[in-house]
Each structure stands twice: as C-alpha cells, then as structure tokens.
Design a protein around this motif. Sequence first.
Motif, PDB file in Angstrom:
ATOM      1  N   TYR A 127      10.214   1.191   0.009  1.00 14.80           N
ATOM      2  CA  TYR A 127      10.259   2.219  -0.942  1.00 14.80           C
ATOM      3  C   TYR A 127       9.216   3.216  -0.710  1.00 14.80           C
ATOM      4  CZ  TYR A 127       9.723   4.596  -5.418  1.00 14.80           C
ATOM      5  OH  TYR A 127       9.452   5.536  -6.441  1.00 14.80           O
ATOM      6  N   TYR A 169       8.033 -14.423 -10.716  1.00 17.93           N
ATOM      7  CA  TYR A 169       8.187 -13.079 -11.531  1.00 17.93           C
ATOM      8  C   TYR A 169       7.374 -12.297 -12.371  1.00 17.93           C
ATOM      9  CZ  TYR A 169      10.544  -9.708 -15.130  1.00 17.93           C
ATOM     10  OH  TYR A 169      11.000  -8.750 -15.714  1.00 17.93           O
ATOM     11  N   GLN A 211       8.831  -2.993  -2.050  1.00 20.79           N
ATOM     12  CA  GLN A 211       7.843  -2.016  -2.432  1.00 20.79           C
ATOM     13  C   GLN A 211       7.429  -1.215  -1.241  1.00 20.79           C
ATOM     14  OE1 GLN A 211       7.214  -0.765  -5.157  1.00 20.79           O
ATOM     15  NE2 GLN A 211       5.732   0.652  -4.510  1.00 20.79           N
ATOM     16  N   LEU A 226       3.336  -5.345  -9.161  1.00 24.22           N
ATOM     17  CA  LEU A 226       4.137  -3.898  -8.905  1.00 24.22           C
ATOM     18  C   LEU A 226       3.472  -2.906 -10.055  1.00 24.22           C
ATOM     19  CD1 LEU A 226       7.605  -5.005  -8.864  1.00 24.22           C
ATOM     20  CD2 LEU A 226       6.416  -3.877  -7.068  1.00 24.22           C
ATOM     21  N   ASP A 227       2.633  -3.431 -11.043  1.00 24.64           N
ATOM     22  CA  ASP A 227       2.133  -2.397 -12.134  1.00 24.64           C
ATOM     23  C   ASP A 227       0.848  -1.752 -11.446  1.00 24.64           C
ATOM     24  OD1 ASP A 227       3.956  -3.123 -14.168  1.00 24.64           O
ATOM     25  OD2 ASP A 227       2.616  -4.835 -15.142  1.00 24.64           O
ATOM     26  N   HIS A 260       5.441  -8.806 -10.992  1.00 29.43           N
ATOM     27  CA  HIS A 260       5.469  -7.928 -11.968  1.00 29.43           C
ATOM     28  C   HIS A 260       3.865  -7.220 -12.389  1.00 29.43           C
ATOM     29  CE1 HIS A 260       6.239  -5.598 -15.722  1.00 29.43           C
ATOM     30  NE2 HIS A 260       7.602  -5.702 -15.425  1.00 29.43           N
ATOM     31  N   TYR A 284       4.381   4.626  -8.880  1.00 36.81           N
ATOM     32  CA  TYR A 284       5.515   4.847  -8.582  1.00 36.81           C
ATOM     33  C   TYR A 284       5.936   3.514  -7.828  1.00 36.81           C
ATOM     34  CZ  TYR A 284       4.164   9.444  -9.167  1.00 36.81           C
ATOM     35  OH  TYR A 284       3.260  10.637  -9.853  1.00 36.81           O
ATOM     36  N   ARG A 285       6.834   2.794  -8.412  1.00 41.37           N
ATOM     37  CA  ARG A 285       7.586   1.341  -7.892  1.00 41.37           C
ATOM     38  C   ARG A 285       8.691   1.141  -7.815  1.00 41.37           C
ATOM     39  NH1 ARG A 285       6.518  -2.422 -12.710  1.00 41.37           N
ATOM     40  NH2 ARG A 285       8.522  -3.282 -12.044  1.00 41.37           N
ATOM     41  N   ILE A 286       9.415  -0.081  -7.173  1.00 44.50           N
ATOM     42  CA  ILE A 286      10.703  -0.517  -7.408  1.00 44.50           C
ATOM     43  C   ILE A 286      10.744  -1.270  -8.633  1.00 44.50           C
ATOM     44  CG2 ILE A 286      10.894  -0.698  -4.949  1.00 44.50           C
ATOM     45  CD1 ILE A 286      10.577  -3.669  -5.327  1.00 44.50           C
ATOM     46  N   ASP A 287      12.127  -1.286  -9.015  1.00 42.66           N
ATOM     47  CA  ASP A 287      12.278  -2.114 -10.389  1.00 42.66           C
ATOM     48  C   ASP A 287      12.525  -3.620  -9.732  1.00 42.66           C
ATOM     49  OD1 ASP A 287      12.699  -0.038 -12.037  1.00 42.66           O
ATOM     50  OD2 ASP A 287      14.538   0.143 -11.526  1.00 42.66           O
ATOM     51  N   MET A 288      12.161  -4.679 -10.582  1.00 44.32           N
ATOM     52  CA  MET A 288      12.041  -6.010 -10.100  1.00 44.32           C
ATOM     53  C   MET A 288      13.517  -6.329  -9.498  1.00 44.32           C
ATOM     54  SD  MET A 288      10.292  -8.570  -9.698  1.00 44.32           S
ATOM     55  CE  MET A 288       8.927  -8.462 -10.859  1.00 44.32           C
ATOM     56  N   PRO A 289      13.615  -6.835  -8.345  1.00 43.02           N
ATOM     57  CA  PRO A 289      14.894  -6.846  -7.692  1.00 43.02           C
ATOM     58  C   PRO A 289      15.434  -8.425  -7.886  1.00 43.02           C
ATOM     59  CG  PRO A 289      13.180  -6.895  -5.944  1.00 43.02           C
ATOM     60  CD  PRO A 289      12.394  -6.620  -7.204  1.00 43.02           C
TER      61      PRO A 289
END
Length: 792
Positions: free
Chosen positions: A448, A737, A445, A744-745, A741, A749-754
């Motif tokens: 990114y 996870y 993140q 990240l919320d 998650h 503007y964030r990455i998708d869960m890798p």
Amino acid sequence: MFKLNLKIALRNLWKNRVYTAINIGGLAIALAAFIVVVLYVTYETSYDKNLSNYNRIYLVGRSLPDSKTDYTPAPLSKLIKDNFQEVEAVGRARNTWFEFPLNTAQGRVYSNKTIQLDLETAKMFEIWPDKRLIETKSMMLEMYVPSLFLKELFRNEKVSFPRMVGIGSKKAGQTVEIKGVINRSDEHSNLKFDILALGKDISFGDQDYGTNNFQTYIQVRKGTDVGGLQQKIDRLYKKELIKSGVSASDLRIAGRSVIFLDPLKNLHLKPMAGTDANNRMVIALFWLSVLIMVIACINFTNLTIVQATKRAKEVGMKKVMGAYRVDLIVQFIVEIYIQCCAAMVLGLIMTEALLPVFNAQLNLPLSLLKGDSALLWQLPSILFAITAISGVYPAFVLSGYKPASVLKGNLQTSYKTFWLRNALLAGQFSIAVIFIVGLFIVSDQLKYMRTEDTGFKTGQVVYIKNIQLYNKPGDFDQARARIMKIPGVNHVTVSSDIPDGSKPGTSVYKLSNKELSLDFLDVDFDYFETLNIKLKEGRFFLREFNADTVNSAIINETAAARYGITNPVGKIIRGCDMDYKIVGVIKDFKAQGFERAVEPTIYAVKNPCNNRKTKIMINIDQNRMTSVLAALKSQWSDINKLDGEDFRYEFLDELYGRLFKKQEQLQSVFFFAAVLTIFIAVLGLFAFSAFTTNNRIKEISIRKILGATNLQVFKLLNVFYIWIVLIANLIAWPLVYLLAHQWLDMFAYRIDMPFLPFLIAGIISVTLTLLTVTIQAGKVVKMSPVDALKYE
C-alpha cells in the motif's frame, strides 16, 4: 551412579537417533534465532551504557502546543547552571545541516555528521580527544575526528597531529587544522559524528530565546528528584521567555508545562520528542524470538512425551530393583540436558553463520565473538531455562510409571498426557499461524505504501547534493538558466528541504487571530512544478510577480483546515517577524511518509527564519535521464562554482523509499520467523504423526482386513490432526487481529484489516498438515496386514 546414567542416556539417544536429531535440530535452529535477537536487543538497549553517569544524564526538551522538540535556545543552559544546585553539569550540542568536504593528498571525503560540542557535554559523554579532555579558554572551535572516519580520510597512512587538511572547494584554498583523534571505534552512542568541533562555548554570544537550535544536556546529582527539578526549570524558563518578549509566548505557554527532561536511556529507542518505532521493532523482534523458542521447547516436550511408552518397562524394572523416583528424574534430566547442550553448540555455530545476513539486513555490527560480555552469563542462563522448560515435565511423566501396570503389559499410561500433547501441538501451530498472518499483513501495508498516491512525483526527480547557499532571491537564477539549457530538463528548483521524510523547521504563524505552529520551507520558483504537486486554489509562485520574492506565501490544505478558513487566498499570515500574503493553497502530499499525518506547512521564497536553501532538485525527462546526468556532470564545475569539483546526486524516489526500510526489515523478519516456525511445527508434527501412526499399525491392519479402503484409512489418520490445526487457527486469529491492529495504528495512512491473510494462513496450515500426516500414513497403508499381525 552418574556415570551409569550418562551411559544409559547416550545409548537411548543413539537408539532413537532420528527423534534425537529432530529434537536437537529444531532446538538448535530456534536457539540460533534467539541468540541473534538477544545480541540485537542488547546492542540496541545499551547505547551510551558504558558511561559512568549513564543514569544521571537528561536531554532538556520543549513541549509545543501540538508537538515536542529537543531543540532549545542557547541561554537556557546558563539559566539552568546558575539557578539549580541539583544540576551537576550543563552542556550544549548542535548538529550542522550541511556537508563538509575535506581534501587530502589521497582524495576528497565528505563529512555529513558534523557536530559541535562544548566541553561540559564532552565530559558528560566521556569523549576524550587523544585520551585527554582539552581545557581551553579560547572561544574558537577545535576540530577532531573519530578513529572510524580517520581511516576513511587518511587511507593506509600513519597520521600525526595536528594535521592540516583542505576544506570546501579546492579552488578556494581553504584549510582547517585537525587537532586529534577521538578513540571511538563504533557509533554505539546517541552522539554520532564524523567530525567533532569542540569548544568552550558553542553559542558564540547567541542569547536569543526565540532561536531554538541547540540541544541542552544536564547531569543531575545523585538522589535528585527529577520530576521536581523539571517543574522548577519549567517555571523559571517561562518567566524568562515572557521577560525576553518572544512573540506571543505568554499566550502560548499559559497553563501548560513546556520543559521536559528526557533520560539518556530513552533517547535511542523512545525519545519523548520523536517516535518509538525503534523501540517497537526491538520489542517485536524479542517476542518473536521468544515465541520461536516456545515452539521449539513445545516440540521437544511433545516428542519426549510421545516416546514415553518405549521407556515404560525400563522405568518399571528400575523401580522394582529399588530405584527412587528422584533417581529416575535425574536420569531423564541428564538425557535432556545432553540434548540441550548439543543444541546450544549447534545453535552457536548457526548463529555465527546467520549474523552476517542479519547485520546486512539491519545495518548492524553484531558479532558473537566480539560482542557484549553479557552473553557469557546469558548463555548458561538460556541453557538452564530451556532444559527446565523442555525437560522437567517430561522427566516427571517418564518417572511416574507404576511398575505393577507396565510389567503386566499395560502401556496405555501415555493417554494420561493425551490432552497435554494435543494442547502443545495446537500451541505450536497457533504461533506459526500468527507469523503467517503477520507476514501477509505487513506485506499488504508495505505494498500500500509503495503504490498509494503520495501527492507528488519522485520518479523523474534527481536531488543534487550541494554546499552552496542560494538564500537571496535571484541567487539561483544563473545556475537554473545553465541547467535548463540541457535538453531533457523539465524543471529546476532549490529549497531548504526535500520530501525524504526529514522534519523541516517549525515556527509560529498567526492568521485571523489564531496562532499555530507550522512547518516552514524556504523554496524557489518551480518547486511545486518540479515535484508535480497539485494546486487546490490560487496560484504557484511566478517570476512575473515581484512580490513573490518579497512577501508571498503558499500554504497546504491542512494549514487552511487548522486555521478554519475556507478561502485563505489573499489573506495575511504573520510569522518570522513579517507579514505574508497567501497566494495559493496546495493539496496535501506525504513528504514525511505514511507514519505521520501531513503537518500544516507554509512555503515562501523569502523566509527570515531560514538560511539554508541548498538542496537542488531537477525534473528530468525519463527517456533522457542518462544523457542529462552526463551533461550535468561535465558542466557542474561551471554551473556550481563553490561545489563543482564533485557531482553528487541521488534519485528522489530512492531517498523516499528509505522511509519504508523499517517495514521492509519487519517483513523480512516475519518471513524468516514464519518459515522457521512452520518448519519446526511441521518437524514436530512429522515425528509425532510417525510415532502415533506406528503405534496404530495393528489397528489399521485389522481395519483393512475388515474392508476399510485406503481413503478411509487416510481420513482416519488425518481428521484428528486437521481438527487440532483448525482449533489452532481459531486460537491464533483473534490474537493476531489484536496485534496487527495495534501495529497498523502506528500509521497515519494504512490499510483496512484484511480478511484474506487469515484464510490463507488456515489453508497453508491445513495443507501442510495433510501432506505431513499423509506421507506417514502412506507407509502404513502400503504395509501388508499379514506382516503386522503375524506375531498375534
């Protein structure tokens, strides 16, 4: 009896000194990390806690249609004071937005945290100038400085008060009187300042409900129903707002609560008009430290249990001689307590060594020796807790051997705890995997955020600090012309705000019969060109259009979308008591970072709501940066007559990069936690595998005699632990996870869960397990079967 138990405990610890060292070392490392975090959490959750009325102070805030703010109008404090007996005191505060240059015989110092307080607020926060509160009927402000800033202002000088100092440009010859010093040795308060302007009334007659630039604090009486008081203040405020005729207030506030009361205890970590990022950081660090302690306690428990067979005959003999189980439990608890005490002492030494690094990383003044006195009672509690967690169960296991079984040579009772040992080992690695995956996700993140297009360019832009106002159209023309003559300068502008994450002013604007709260910026020509912001439609502000300095405006994509208009160029938007003609729409850019979504924003050269166009930005050719800065420094006193004595600048990319500081700190914390948990887990696995491998020497020797190869022996010893680590990964992955998650919320503007971090964590944990167990197995495989079986 106690003396005998103590001797036996010390002899056993010395006899098994390798395992003792592993136990004490692992626990000490975890304790050091935990104590540091306890100091941090205590510091962060105790802002203003020394105030006698801490639980009765509230900040009054307002709920806007799409956000919350803690800025309120000046007359609100008098309204509350005159109408609510539940309120014991009401006070106001106001921060200044510009620097104060102070001149002394020792040099020039800049204050950037000047705050105005009235006497009631000072009383609430127990801010005593010279150990007394000045009562004055004067409307003039009196200036005080805290002891921290005093040392910076008058270095190595004994100061008596009142003391005159120069203020502003030296050429102007202006002076101000410092009345005294505030005995504040740190900034452990929600009211931070390096200059305090104290007065009877800081509103200076401002009774406009439409101007919201004060913070209002109230102190309620004991037993007050705060919820009920909030509703009553809300009802009265809305009546006064409508009565005062503030534009469209009766429409915007209908059917909803406007006033809220935010407790003082919430203001630092989770203010209602702000973000709870600080609170999440504190919670995350605390639970990380708890998990590290859990791993260390698991390690301790596991190693104690696996050594149980060595103590079986001792327990059997003592029981035959008449020892009760409770005596044996006490004996083993004493052993464990000695180890925990040693770990605590070693942990405190490590803490003192670790604190400077931690303080530098988070910019804190934590100290073990000068810290909160609460640690004095917390340490014994921590010691008792880890002794109980780590030692009670092993003590019951060790004291539970049956004399008849162990004296016959049946030492297999430890298999009764087989499931527990495996579960504890899996638990250790599960926590380690959580930290490894978390570290990679935080790093992804952060990467990114550093590489993603923000919608503007900061790399070539220099922000020049300045105290001169350029509010009127044309004020900045002369300075711009001088700067543009310097070779290598591409664009120059001045504005009320820069894209460094700060929140600009907000006001209500009406477009096509729809009202919205918009962020507003007062800008000058070349603002968008300087920052390389892209135009979506229409045009930028241009000098050849005279109307651009009178009533032209530019909005961003989000504003156009919120109003629901596809072609806004040419339309009229009203706000700040004037009509603007929209001449352009710019593409959104992330001026406030990645945690907040881009706000609807309006830009104008003339803005009656604003009066602080001071921030100069210069776009410079990257190859000529050094020469341009040198030229600016030499010419600055002529370019900027008011503030030209000191040329102060910062690179805009560095300012914007500070928005990532919390995530960089979190990355560092996760790295430290991941390394620590892996180290402790591997340490436990090393000792555990060494013990179990040594117990299987005869079995392995027989297998080798019967034809087993070295590879088969390695496989035999590794497969069991590999399965445990794989199970640990399966347990950890869904947990991490969910946690990742949720983290990240926090970002707009964030990455998708890798997926890759989960795979890498699995590979790392399995590889470390193979290496650790194989090292132990190698010693056994090299042994001659004859040496292992000759006594049989």
